[in-house]
Design a protein around this motif. Structure first.
Motif, mmCIF file in Angstrom:
data_model
loop_
_atom_site.group_PDB
_atom_site.id
_atom_site.type_symbol
_atom_site.label_atom_id
_atom_site.label_comp_id
_atom_site.label_asym_id
_atom_site.label_seq_id
_atom_site.Cartn_x
_atom_site.Cartn_y
_atom_site.Cartn_z
ATOM 1 N N GLY A 57 6.050 9.497 1.630
ATOM 2 C CA GLY A 57 5.631 10.579 1.952
ATOM 3 C C GLY A 57 4.978 11.029 3.497
ATOM 4 N N ASP A 58 4.660 11.934 3.537
ATOM 5 C CA ASP A 58 3.384 12.150 5.347
ATOM 6 C C ASP A 58 2.546 10.621 5.362
ATOM 7 N N ALA A 59 3.157 10.457 6.753
ATOM 8 C CA ALA A 59 1.880 9.504 6.948
ATOM 9 C C ALA A 59 1.545 9.603 8.344
ATOM 10 N N LEU A 60 0.159 10.105 8.724
ATOM 11 C CA LEU A 60 0.067 11.579 9.827
ATOM 12 C C LEU A 60 -1.942 11.021 9.490
ATOM 13 N N GLY A 61 -2.278 10.859 11.099
ATOM 14 C CA GLY A 61 -3.552 10.829 11.720
ATOM 15 C C GLY A 61 -4.010 9.324 10.925
ATOM 16 N N GLY A 62 -5.363 9.471 10.763
ATOM 17 C CA GLY A 62 -5.685 8.044 9.351
ATOM 18 C C GLY A 62 -4.481 7.819 8.684
ATOM 19 N N GLY A 63 -3.847 8.076 8.244
ATOM 20 C CA GLY A 63 -2.667 7.999 6.879
ATOM 21 C C GLY A 63 -2.050 6.728 7.470
ATOM 22 N N LEU A 64 -1.515 7.302 9.039
ATOM 23 C CA LEU A 64 -1.192 6.470 9.744
ATOM 24 C C LEU A 64 -1.239 5.143 10.763
ATOM 25 N N GLU A 65 -2.610 5.370 10.694
ATOM 26 C CA GLU A 65 -3.304 4.412 11.411
ATOM 27 C C GLU A 65 -3.139 2.969 10.306
ATOM 28 N N ILE A 66 -4.063 3.213 8.397
ATOM 29 C CA ILE A 66 -3.166 2.316 7.452
ATOM 30 C C ILE A 66 -2.187 1.674 7.974
ATOM 31 N N ALA A 67 -1.160 2.842 8.233
ATOM 32 C CA ALA A 67 0.022 2.029 8.244
ATOM 33 C C ALA A 67 0.849 1.271 8.792
ATOM 34 N N GLU A 68 0.082 1.480 10.469
ATOM 35 C CA GLU A 68 0.130 0.581 11.769
ATOM 36 C C GLU A 68 -0.427 -0.025 11.464
ATOM 37 N N ILE A 113 1.014 -1.178 -0.433
ATOM 38 C CA ILE A 113 0.039 0.475 0.195
ATOM 39 C C ILE A 113 1.333 1.182 0.237
ATOM 40 N N THR A 114 1.091 2.388 -0.423
ATOM 41 C CA THR A 114 1.248 3.221 -1.031
ATOM 42 C C THR A 114 0.423 4.818 -1.284
ATOM 43 N N GLY A 115 1.583 6.167 -1.315
ATOM 44 C CA GLY A 115 0.553 6.957 -2.030
ATOM 45 C C GLY A 115 1.208 7.446 -2.989
ATOM 46 N N HIS A 116 0.369 8.185 -4.175
ATOM 47 C CA HIS A 116 -0.173 8.832 -5.133
ATOM 48 C C HIS A 116 0.642 10.120 -4.989
ATOM 49 N N GLY A 117 2.022 10.840 -4.795
ATOM 50 C CA GLY A 117 2.127 11.756 -5.231
ATOM 51 C C GLY A 117 3.026 12.240 -3.893
ATOM 52 N N ARG A 118 3.090 13.160 -3.352
ATOM 53 C CA ARG A 118 4.140 13.570 -2.570
ATOM 54 C C ARG A 118 3.814 12.996 -0.731
ATOM 55 N N ALA A 119 2.129 12.385 -0.918
ATOM 56 C CA ALA A 119 1.938 11.711 0.517
ATOM 57 C C ALA A 119 1.616 10.518 0.703
ATOM 58 N N PHE A 120 2.197 10.248 1.571
ATOM 59 C CA PHE A 120 1.072 8.338 2.171
ATOM 60 C C PHE A 120 -0.433 9.140 2.045
ATOM 61 N N SER A 121 -0.641 9.318 2.936
ATOM 62 C CA SER A 121 -2.154 10.091 3.176
ATOM 63 C C SER A 121 -1.924 10.710 4.037
ATOM 64 N N ALA A 122 -2.101 11.849 4.024
ATOM 65 C CA ALA A 122 -2.354 13.054 4.732
ATOM 66 C C ALA A 122 -3.350 13.026 6.277
ATOM 67 N N GLY A 123 -4.010 11.827 5.990
ATOM 68 C CA GLY A 123 -4.865 11.565 7.526
ATOM 69 C C GLY A 123 -6.759 11.638 6.765
ATOM 70 N N ALA A 124 -7.611 12.400 7.848
ATOM 71 C CA ALA A 124 -8.756 12.238 7.549
ATOM 72 C C ALA A 124 -9.068 13.256 6.351
ATOM 73 N N ASP A 125 -10.012 13.543 5.841
ATOM 74 C CA ASP A 125 -10.539 14.976 4.771
ATOM 75 C C ASP A 125 -11.187 15.835 6.014
ATOM 76 N N ILE A 126 -10.209 16.524 6.590
ATOM 77 C CA ILE A 126 -10.313 18.190 7.266
ATOM 78 C C ILE A 126 -11.579 18.568 6.357
ATOM 79 N N ARG A 127 -11.604 18.698 5.718
ATOM 80 C CA ARG A 127 -13.197 19.457 5.089
ATOM 81 C C ARG A 127 -14.612 18.672 5.381
#
Length: 260
Positions: A106-117, A55-69
């Protein structure tokens, strides 16, 4: 199936690559992405061509987490629904029956890090960052982070990260045991595949049972976990792979495992 959407699914030479594909928002997770990620995992579970998953991310990040909007505008019940969907994703990663590697590009933050964990293994690019900044927006790591991070790095270290929202670089994440290995960004795809190839060369049956013993044993006492390991050893002994592997060892040959 997913080629033109927010999750891409590609399989080549026994390895599935699942790519989070919302690069314009750093692969922030909303309901469509999580639903497609779950569908991709279900496909990988039954895909006979798939021996392991990246599992990886397209672009500059793995995943910045949940969509805050989305979080800012959603009702509490909708937020809880999103979290439960994410928990279904992370639980499926752990119970897929195949090794799942997070290639953190790239950044694995919040929910993105939880996917990695939730993944079996984590490789990180040198410029990746990790963290649980949920408290900084008045939220909680509700996709499994409060459960998995303490198990990965210990209660005290996890509490610091979860309660301060502090971010850390890849080297610190590796020192803490959150990441297995740090590599140059350009080497991440090849090194991820190389690690999985080493696992795929082993008995598929033994790999699956070993991971199940690790995962299930974490919720047991030390004595119960040890007995569970003995039971899985007995299960492995019933497999054709066990006979092939032990015979090859005695004959000083390389085993050719069947996965059964």
């Amino acid at each position: 199936m997913f080629e033109q959407d927010v999750v891409r699914y590609q399989v080549e030479d026994g390895i599935v690559r699942i790519v989070l594909n919302r690069p314009d928002c750093l692969n922030a997770m909303n309901r469509p992405l999580l639903r497609q990620l779950l569908a991709a995992l279900e496909l990988a579970a039954v895909d006979e061509a798939a021996g392991a998953v990246i599992i990886t991310g397209h672009g500059r990040a793995f995943s910045a987490g949940a969509d805050i909007r989305f979080l800012n505008q959603a009702a509490p019940a909708e937020v809880r629904e999103l979290a439960r969907l994410a928990v279904a994703v992370t639980s499926r990663i752990e119970t897929l029956g195949k090794v799942v590697l997070a290639a953190v590009n790239g950044d694995a933050l919040g929910g993105g890090l939880e996917i990695a964990e939730a993944c079996t293994l984590r490789l990180a690019a040198e410029d990746a960052r990790f963290g649980h900044p949920e408290v900084s927006i008045g939220a909680v790591a509700g996709f499994g982070g409060t459960t998995r991070l303490p198990r990965l790095i210990g209660k005290g270290r996890a509490a610091e990260l979860l309660l301060t929202g502090r971010l850390m670089d890849a080297e610190e994440a590796c020192r803490l045991g959150l990441v297995n290995r740090v590599v140059a960004p350009q080497d991440l795809p090849a090194e991820s595949e190389k690690l999985l190839r080493g696992i795929l060369a082993q008995s598929p049956t033994a790999v699956r049972l070993s991971w199940e013993a690790i995962h299930r044993g974490l919720s047991l006492t030390e004595d119960e976990s040890a007995r569970l390991g003995a039971d899985y050893f007995g299960l492995a002994a019933q497999s054709e792979d066990f006979r092939i592997g032990t015979r090859a060892f005695l004959d000083k040959q390389t085993p050719s495992f069947k996965g059964r």
